[in-house]
Design an enzyme around this catalytic site. Sequence first.
Site, PDB file in Angstrom:
ATOM      1  CB  CYS A  61      -0.878  -0.238   0.927  1.00 22.37           C
ATOM      2  SG  CYS A  61      -1.922   1.408   1.461  1.00 22.37           S
ATOM      3  CB  CYS A  71       0.329   1.711   3.884  1.00 20.08           C
ATOM      4  SG  CYS A  71      -1.825   1.116   4.336  1.00 20.08           S
TER       5      CYS A  71
END
Length: 109
Positions: free
Chosen positions: A31, A34
């Site tokens: 991600c 993230c």
Amino acid sequence: MSIIHITEETFDKEVLESPVPVLIDFWADWCGPCRMLAPTIDELEQQYRGKLHVGKIDIDQQPKLALVHKVMSIPTVSIYAHGKEVKRLIGLRDKPELDAVIQEVLAAK
């Protein structure tokens, strides 16, 4: 204390039974947002050390925790206090916004 890597086996002890609020970063290695949030999470852990525990849950390693906590999108940042989720932020957030939410939670305890 440093960032805690929370698992299904340690969730109750590390989060629900914690004497201080716990910020949890639900994330995954693949991600992009993230990974962008990770340095901010590290800074928050250092800034609030002793007042707030900071943990990470890798949703690929702990899919059951993501399911049980209804994490549908990552990054998701949840803050628990007194064994209950009190705040949830979904998506990439900046440090001032996370700071404000943490201050609010710490003031309420």
